[in-house]
Design an enzyme around this catalytic site. Structure first.
Site, mmCIF file in Angstrom:
data_model
loop_
_atom_site.group_PDB
_atom_site.id
_atom_site.type_symbol
_atom_site.label_atom_id
_atom_site.label_comp_id
_atom_site.label_asym_id
_atom_site.label_seq_id
_atom_site.Cartn_x
_atom_site.Cartn_y
_atom_site.Cartn_z
ATOM 1 N N ASP A 1 -1.343 -3.409 12.175
ATOM 2 C CA ASP A 1 -0.922 -4.421 11.494
ATOM 3 C C ASP A 1 -0.655 -5.872 11.489
ATOM 4 O OD1 ASP A 1 0.718 -2.757 9.025
ATOM 5 O OD2 ASP A 1 0.760 -5.265 9.459
ATOM 6 N N ASP B 1 2.879 -7.411 10.540
ATOM 7 C CA ASP B 1 3.729 -7.144 12.210
ATOM 8 C C ASP B 1 3.518 -8.456 12.986
ATOM 9 O OD1 ASP B 1 5.516 -5.132 10.632
ATOM 10 O OD2 ASP B 1 4.000 -3.261 11.529
ATOM 11 N N THR C 1 -1.113 7.641 -0.349
ATOM 12 C CA THR C 1 -2.409 7.798 -1.820
ATOM 13 C C THR C 1 -3.317 5.843 -1.096
ATOM 14 O OG1 THR C 1 -1.355 5.970 -3.380
ATOM 15 C CG2 THR C 1 -0.822 8.158 -3.083
ATOM 16 N N ARG D 1 1.653 -1.301 0.399
ATOM 17 C CA ARG D 1 -0.078 0.007 -0.253
ATOM 18 C C ARG D 1 0.730 1.496 -0.031
ATOM 19 N NH1 ARG D 1 -4.705 0.497 3.765
ATOM 20 N NH2 ARG D 1 -3.245 0.289 5.936
HETATM 21 N N1 URA Z 1 -3.740 -3.890 6.695
HETATM 22 C C1 URA Z 1 -3.346 -4.278 8.853
HETATM 23 O O1 URA Z 1 -3.086 -4.921 8.311
HETATM 24 N N2 URA Z 1 -4.718 -3.891 9.370
HETATM 25 C C2 URA Z 1 -5.196 -2.677 8.925
HETATM 26 O O2 URA Z 1 -6.326 -1.754 10.029
HETATM 27 C C3 URA Z 1 -5.559 -2.788 8.060
HETATM 28 C C4 URA Z 1 -4.816 -2.531 6.852
#
Ligand code: URA
Length: 210
Positions: A201, A204, A109, A105
Protein backbone atom coordinates in the site's frame (compact mmCIF):
# COMPACT_ATOMS: atom_id res chain seq x y z
CA UNK A 1 0.28 -2.42 -24.08
CA UNK A 2 -1.97 0.55 -25.03
CA UNK A 3 -0.38 2.91 -27.52
CA UNK A 4 0.30 6.00 -25.46
CA UNK A 5 2.18 4.41 -22.57
CA UNK A 6 5.67 5.67 -21.86
CA UNK A 7 7.49 2.96 -19.93
CA UNK A 8 10.43 4.76 -18.31
CA UNK A 9 13.22 2.20 -18.18
CA UNK A 10 15.98 4.52 -17.08
CA UNK A 11 18.40 2.52 -14.87
CA UNK A 12 18.27 5.06 -12.06
CA UNK A 13 14.47 4.85 -11.91
CA UNK A 14 14.53 1.05 -12.04
CA UNK A 15 17.20 0.79 -9.35
CA UNK A 16 15.38 3.08 -6.95
CA UNK A 17 12.08 1.32 -7.61
CA UNK A 18 13.64 -2.05 -6.72
CA UNK A 19 14.75 -0.61 -3.39
CA UNK A 20 11.25 0.75 -2.75
CA UNK A 21 9.65 -2.65 -3.33
CA UNK A 22 11.63 -4.30 -0.52
CA UNK A 23 9.30 -5.06 2.34
CA UNK A 24 11.70 -4.03 5.10
CA UNK A 25 12.58 -0.65 3.62
CA UNK A 26 11.98 2.11 6.18
CA UNK A 27 9.29 4.77 5.77
CA UNK A 28 11.96 7.41 5.56
CA UNK A 29 13.88 5.62 2.83
CA UNK A 30 10.71 4.73 0.90
CA UNK A 31 9.61 8.35 0.90
CA UNK A 32 13.02 9.64 -0.12
CA UNK A 33 13.24 7.17 -3.00
CA UNK A 34 9.78 8.11 -4.23
CA UNK A 35 10.81 11.77 -4.18
CA UNK A 36 13.94 10.97 -6.18
CA UNK A 37 11.99 8.94 -8.72
CA UNK A 38 9.49 11.81 -8.90
CA UNK A 39 12.32 14.12 -9.94
CA UNK A 40 13.57 11.70 -12.57
CA UNK A 41 10.09 11.11 -13.95
CA UNK A 42 9.40 14.85 -14.07
CA UNK A 43 12.39 15.12 -16.37
CA UNK A 44 10.85 12.58 -18.77
CA UNK A 45 7.28 13.87 -18.58
CA UNK A 46 8.33 17.41 -19.44
CA UNK A 47 10.69 16.41 -22.24
CA UNK A 48 8.61 18.17 -24.93
CA UNK A 49 7.71 21.31 -22.96
CA UNK A 50 7.81 24.34 -25.26
CA UNK A 51 10.63 26.80 -24.73
CA UNK A 52 11.10 30.39 -25.83
CA UNK A 53 14.23 32.44 -26.33
CA UNK A 54 14.93 35.33 -24.00
CA UNK A 55 17.78 37.76 -24.04
CA UNK A 56 20.27 37.46 -21.18
CA UNK A 57 23.73 38.75 -20.54
CA UNK A 58 26.57 36.40 -19.63
CA UNK A 59 29.75 37.85 -18.11
CA UNK A 60 31.06 38.01 -21.69
CA UNK A 61 28.19 39.11 -23.94
CA UNK A 62 24.47 39.22 -24.61
CA UNK A 63 22.79 36.12 -26.00
CA UNK A 64 19.39 34.62 -26.80
CA UNK A 65 18.85 31.59 -24.57
CA UNK A 66 15.89 29.19 -24.06
CA UNK A 67 13.59 29.13 -21.03
CA UNK A 68 10.36 27.23 -20.51
CA UNK A 69 7.49 29.12 -22.10
CA UNK A 70 5.04 30.43 -19.51
CA UNK A 71 4.57 28.92 -16.07
CA UNK A 72 1.38 27.05 -16.60
CA UNK A 73 1.95 23.58 -15.25
CA UNK A 74 -0.46 22.21 -12.68
CA UNK A 75 0.37 19.06 -10.76
CA UNK A 76 -2.78 17.25 -9.81
CA UNK A 77 -2.11 15.05 -6.83
CA UNK A 78 -4.49 12.20 -6.20
CA UNK A 79 -4.76 11.97 -2.43
CA UNK A 80 -3.13 10.68 -0.54
CA UNK A 81 -0.30 8.77 -2.19
CA UNK A 82 0.13 11.40 -4.94
CA UNK A 83 1.70 13.67 -2.30
CA UNK A 84 4.77 11.45 -2.17
CA UNK A 85 5.37 12.01 -5.86
CA UNK A 86 4.57 15.69 -5.70
CA UNK A 87 7.57 16.63 -3.55
CA UNK A 88 10.04 15.28 -6.07
CA UNK A 89 8.27 16.88 -9.02
CA UNK A 90 8.20 20.26 -7.27
CA UNK A 91 11.97 20.12 -6.86
CA UNK A 92 12.18 20.23 -10.65
CA UNK A 93 9.27 22.60 -11.37
CA UNK A 94 8.97 24.69 -8.17
CA UNK A 95 6.64 27.27 -9.70
CA UNK A 96 3.91 24.80 -10.67
CA UNK A 97 0.43 25.17 -9.24
CA UNK A 98 -1.09 22.23 -7.39
CA UNK A 99 -4.53 20.72 -7.54
CA UNK A 100 -5.87 17.93 -5.36
CA UNK A 101 -8.38 15.19 -5.99
CA UNK A 102 -9.50 13.09 -3.04
CA UNK A 103 -10.79 9.64 -3.86
CA UNK A 104 -11.05 6.53 -1.79
CA UNK A 105 -11.51 3.00 -2.99
CA UNK A 106 -14.61 1.31 -1.68
CA UNK A 107 -12.98 -1.83 -0.24
CA UNK A 108 -15.83 -4.08 -1.41
CA UNK A 109 -16.46 -2.81 -4.92
CA UNK A 110 -13.00 -1.20 -5.51
CA UNK A 111 -14.93 1.69 -7.11
CA UNK A 112 -13.48 5.20 -6.60
CA UNK A 113 -15.56 7.60 -4.49
CA UNK A 114 -14.73 11.35 -4.59
CA UNK A 115 -14.44 13.37 -1.35
CA UNK A 116 -12.31 16.36 -2.41
CA UNK A 117 -11.66 18.37 -5.57
CA UNK A 118 -9.73 21.65 -5.68
CA UNK A 119 -7.96 23.12 -8.70
CA UNK A 120 -6.24 26.45 -9.34
CA UNK A 121 -7.93 29.11 -11.49
CA UNK A 122 -7.43 29.35 -15.26
CA UNK A 123 -7.27 25.62 -15.77
CA UNK A 124 -7.96 26.11 -19.48
CA UNK A 125 -4.47 27.67 -19.76
CA UNK A 126 -2.70 24.90 -17.87
CA UNK A 127 -1.03 21.61 -18.72
CA UNK A 128 -2.07 19.12 -16.07
CA UNK A 129 0.23 16.36 -14.82
CA UNK A 130 -1.76 13.92 -12.71
CA UNK A 131 0.17 12.05 -10.01
CA UNK A 132 -0.73 8.75 -8.42
CA UNK A 133 1.98 6.19 -7.66
CA UNK A 134 -0.28 3.17 -8.18
CA UNK A 135 -2.47 2.51 -11.24
CA UNK A 136 -4.17 -0.65 -9.99
CA UNK A 137 -7.74 -1.27 -11.19
CA UNK A 138 -7.62 2.05 -13.04
CA UNK A 139 -10.92 3.07 -11.39
CA UNK A 140 -9.43 5.95 -9.36
CA UNK A 141 -7.30 7.16 -12.25
CA UNK A 142 -10.27 7.07 -14.59
CA UNK A 143 -12.56 8.85 -12.10
CA UNK A 144 -9.89 11.48 -11.36
CA UNK A 145 -9.37 12.25 -15.03
CA UNK A 146 -13.16 12.28 -15.67
CA UNK A 147 -13.43 15.03 -13.05
CA UNK A 148 -10.33 16.86 -14.18
CA UNK A 149 -11.61 17.03 -17.75
CA UNK A 150 -14.62 18.99 -16.45
CA UNK A 151 -12.14 21.75 -15.50
CA UNK A 152 -10.88 21.74 -19.13
CA UNK A 153 -7.10 21.91 -18.78
CA UNK A 154 -5.09 22.42 -21.98
CA UNK A 155 -3.59 18.95 -21.76
CA UNK A 156 -3.46 16.02 -19.35
CA UNK A 157 -0.69 13.51 -18.64
CA UNK A 158 -0.86 10.76 -16.07
CA UNK A 159 2.21 9.71 -14.09
CA UNK A 160 2.43 6.58 -11.97
CA UNK A 161 5.15 4.44 -10.53
CA UNK A 162 3.54 1.02 -10.93
CA UNK A 163 0.68 -0.14 -13.09
CA UNK A 164 -1.22 -3.39 -13.47
CA UNK A 165 -1.92 -4.38 -17.10
CA UNK A 166 -5.67 -4.53 -16.35
CA UNK A 167 -5.62 -1.03 -14.90
CA UNK A 168 -3.71 0.38 -17.83
CA UNK A 169 -6.16 -1.18 -20.27
CA UNK A 170 -9.15 0.13 -18.30
CA UNK A 171 -7.70 3.63 -18.10
CA UNK A 172 -6.79 3.66 -21.77
CA UNK A 173 -10.26 2.46 -22.79
CA UNK A 174 -11.76 5.46 -20.96
CA UNK A 175 -9.09 8.06 -21.70
CA UNK A 176 -7.25 7.10 -24.90
CA UNK A 177 -6.16 10.74 -25.28
CA UNK A 178 -4.20 10.79 -21.99
CA UNK A 179 -0.60 9.56 -22.16
CA UNK A 180 0.57 7.48 -19.21
CA UNK A 181 4.13 7.60 -17.88
CA UNK A 182 5.00 4.57 -15.78
CA UNK A 183 8.16 3.12 -14.24
CA UNK A 184 7.03 -0.54 -14.21
CA UNK A 185 4.12 -2.63 -15.40
CA UNK A 186 3.70 -5.52 -12.99
CA UNK A 187 2.16 -8.94 -13.52
CA UNK A 188 -1.44 -8.50 -12.34
CA UNK A 189 -3.89 -7.48 -9.61
CA UNK A 190 -4.61 -9.84 -6.77
CA UNK A 191 -8.11 -10.53 -5.41
CA UNK A 192 -7.90 -7.48 -3.13
CA UNK A 193 -7.03 -5.13 -5.96
CA UNK A 194 -3.34 -4.91 -5.05
CA UNK A 195 -0.68 -4.88 -7.71
CA UNK A 196 1.58 -7.94 -7.58
CA UNK A 197 4.45 -8.25 -7.06
CA UNK A 198 3.97 -4.52 -6.37
CA UNK A 199 5.17 -2.73 -3.28
CA UNK A 200 2.15 -2.96 -0.99
CA UNK A 201 0.00 0.00 0.00
CA UNK A 202 1.82 3.08 -1.27
CA UNK A 203 -0.03 5.48 1.05
CA UNK A 204 0.74 3.41 4.14
CA UNK A 205 4.36 3.08 3.15
CA UNK A 206 4.79 6.81 2.42
CA UNK A 207 3.09 7.97 5.61
CA UNK A 208 4.03 5.06 7.88
CA UNK A 209 0.43 4.36 8.76
CA UNK A 210 0.71 0.58 9.01
N1 URA B 1 -2.88 0.99 -4.17
C1 URA B 1 -1.73 0.69 -3.52
O1 URA B 1 -1.25 1.46 -2.71
N2 URA B 1 -1.13 -0.48 -3.79
C2 URA B 1 -1.60 -1.36 -4.69
O2 URA B 1 -0.98 -2.40 -4.90
C3 URA B 1 -2.80 -1.03 -5.35
C4 URA B 1 -3.41 0.15 -5.07
Amino acid sequence: MPADVHHLRHPLIQHKLTLMREKDRSTHSFRRLLGEIGMLMAYEVTRDMPTQLIEIETPLEKMQSPVIEGRKTVFVSIMRAGAGFLDGMLNVIPGARIGHIGLYRDPKTLVAVEYYFKMPADMHERDAIVLDPMLATGNSATAAVDRLKEARPKSIRFVCLLAAPEGLAHFHANHPDVPVFVAAIDRQLNEHGYIVPGLGDAGDRIFGTK
